[in-house]
Design an enzyme around this catalytic site. Structure first.
Site, PDB file in Angstrom:
ATOM      1  N   CYS A 133      24.508  37.863  18.642  1.00 29.67           N
ATOM      2  CA  CYS A 133      25.814  37.654  18.018  1.00 29.67           C
ATOM      3  C   CYS A 133      26.443  36.363  18.518  1.00 29.67           C
ATOM      4  CB  CYS A 133      26.728  38.846  18.297  1.00 29.67           C
ATOM      5  SG  CYS A 133      28.374  38.658  17.578  1.00 29.67           S
ATOM      6  N   CYS A 136      30.251  36.586  18.747  1.00 32.16           N
ATOM      7  CA  CYS A 136      30.738  37.325  19.920  1.00 32.16           C
ATOM      8  C   CYS A 136      30.634  36.500  21.195  1.00 32.16           C
ATOM      9  CB  CYS A 136      29.934  38.607  20.112  1.00 32.16           C
ATOM     10  SG  CYS A 136      29.775  39.649  18.658  1.00 32.16           S
ATOM     11  N   ASP A 137      29.522  35.788  21.343  1.00 32.69           N
ATOM     12  CA  ASP A 137      29.184  35.235  22.652  1.00 32.69           C
ATOM     13  C   ASP A 137      29.134  33.715  22.719  1.00 32.69           C
ATOM     14  OD1 ASP A 137      28.857  37.859  23.572  1.00 32.69           O
ATOM     15  OD2 ASP A 137      26.779  37.913  22.892  1.00 32.69           O
TER      16      ASP A 137
END
Length: 313
Positions: A133, A136-137
């Site tokens: 992701c 997300c990261d």
């Protein structure tokens, strides 16, 4: 035991679109959202191919779809289905971590999950530099060097997103050409932070508590190299989230649920939509369309059921 007319399992584009149409039909649907509302689209960066939006973040598109469904009366429960009983007829029974339900009809829209590489070091370093992701990261790799594994739309799209943070993004693909769409390939080629390495696979991920290096291998020569890197992002496809329905619903050899032209599964009254039953298109817009179809079919099924019950009185 909580009694419902229609339960929708899953909250990606298929589930939320089904909820919208079912709510507008006054079916008062309950959506059991699962562990990630929005599904894969919620962890996608820029969405450029959903009609009506030139460019929108995946989480923003999810929120708009959710709000529209709720506006018409859909209810969303942040829980996960752990058990179903579709084999003993109506009412269908479902269990979650916190509740048990009965429903006259069910729409399964549990989507798909990212595949893993299955190489040494991957499991140990998930969340410590290994991710599926970028949205997300990506922020945690500001000024770093990262590796993206894959060659499709997701790999290139997320690689482009990572250039907002990382200084260098290497995309490795096992074939000699990317499978991504032409627009994405052109954008990657024009981005000086991106390097695409063809005919290469990742064999091992190494690091002491976090990703530090990888071992890669040429599929043409067999030669092995070690590269220093701070992160590994894996985008090599998905598998359907159908484990819950083993022995309950008919599926193909890959685990995709089988449906008829009315989106109905092998059990009358249980319908499916999105990547849980779609091994071909796998797009947010096709999943949304299938969610619409499943909701309309469920509405007609419930109408026919009500008519039968009235005639039997």
């Amino acid at each position: 035991m909580q009694t419902e007319t229609l339960i929708i399992i899953g909250s990606g584009p298929a589930g939320l679109t089904a909820a919208l149409y079912a709510a507008r039909a006054n079916l008062n649907p309950l959506v059991i959202a699962g562990n990630q509302i929005g599904g894969q689209i919620a962890i996608t960066s820029d969405v450029e191919n959903f009609p009506g939006f030139d460019n929108i973040l995946g989480p923003d598109l999810t929120e708009k779809m959710k709000a529209q469904a709720e506006k018409f009366g859909a209810r969303i429960e942040y829980d996960e289905v752990t058990e179903v009983d579709f084999t003993h007829g109506r009412p269908f029974r479902l269990k979650t971590y916190s509740q048990e339900y009965e429903a006259q009809a069910v729409i399964v829209a549990t989507g798909a999950s990212a595949k893993r590489l299955g190489v040494p070091g991957e499991d140990a370093l998930i969340g410590r530099g290994v991710s599926d992701c970028a949205t997300c990261d990506g922020f945690f790799f500001k000024g770093k060097h990262v590796l993206v594994v894959g060659g499709g739309d997701s790999a290139v799209q997320e690689g482009l997103f990572l250039t907002k943070f990382a200084n260098r993004v290497r995309i490795i693909h096992r074939r000699d050409a990317l499978r991504a769409g032409e627009t994405l390939k052109a954008r990657a080629a024009a981005n000086d932070k991106i390097q695409v390495v063809y005919n290469t696979v990742l064999d091992r991920i190494e690091g002491n508590g976090k990703v530090q290096r990888v071992q890669v291998r040429s599929v043409t020569t067999g030669s092995v190299e070690t590269w220093e890197t701070d992160g590994v992002f894996v985008f090599i496809g998905h598998f359907p989230n159908s484990q819950l329905f083993q022995g309950q619903l008919a599926m193909d050899a890959q685990g995709f649920l089988l449906v008829d032209k009315y989106m109905q599964t092998s059990v009358p009254g249980v319908f499916a939509a999105g990547e849980i039953m779609d091994p071909i298109y796998k797009q947010a817009i096709s999943s949304a369309g299938q969610g619409c179809q499943a909701a309309l079919a469920a509405e007609r099924y419930l109408e026919a059921l009500e008519a039968q019950q009235l005639a039997a009185r």
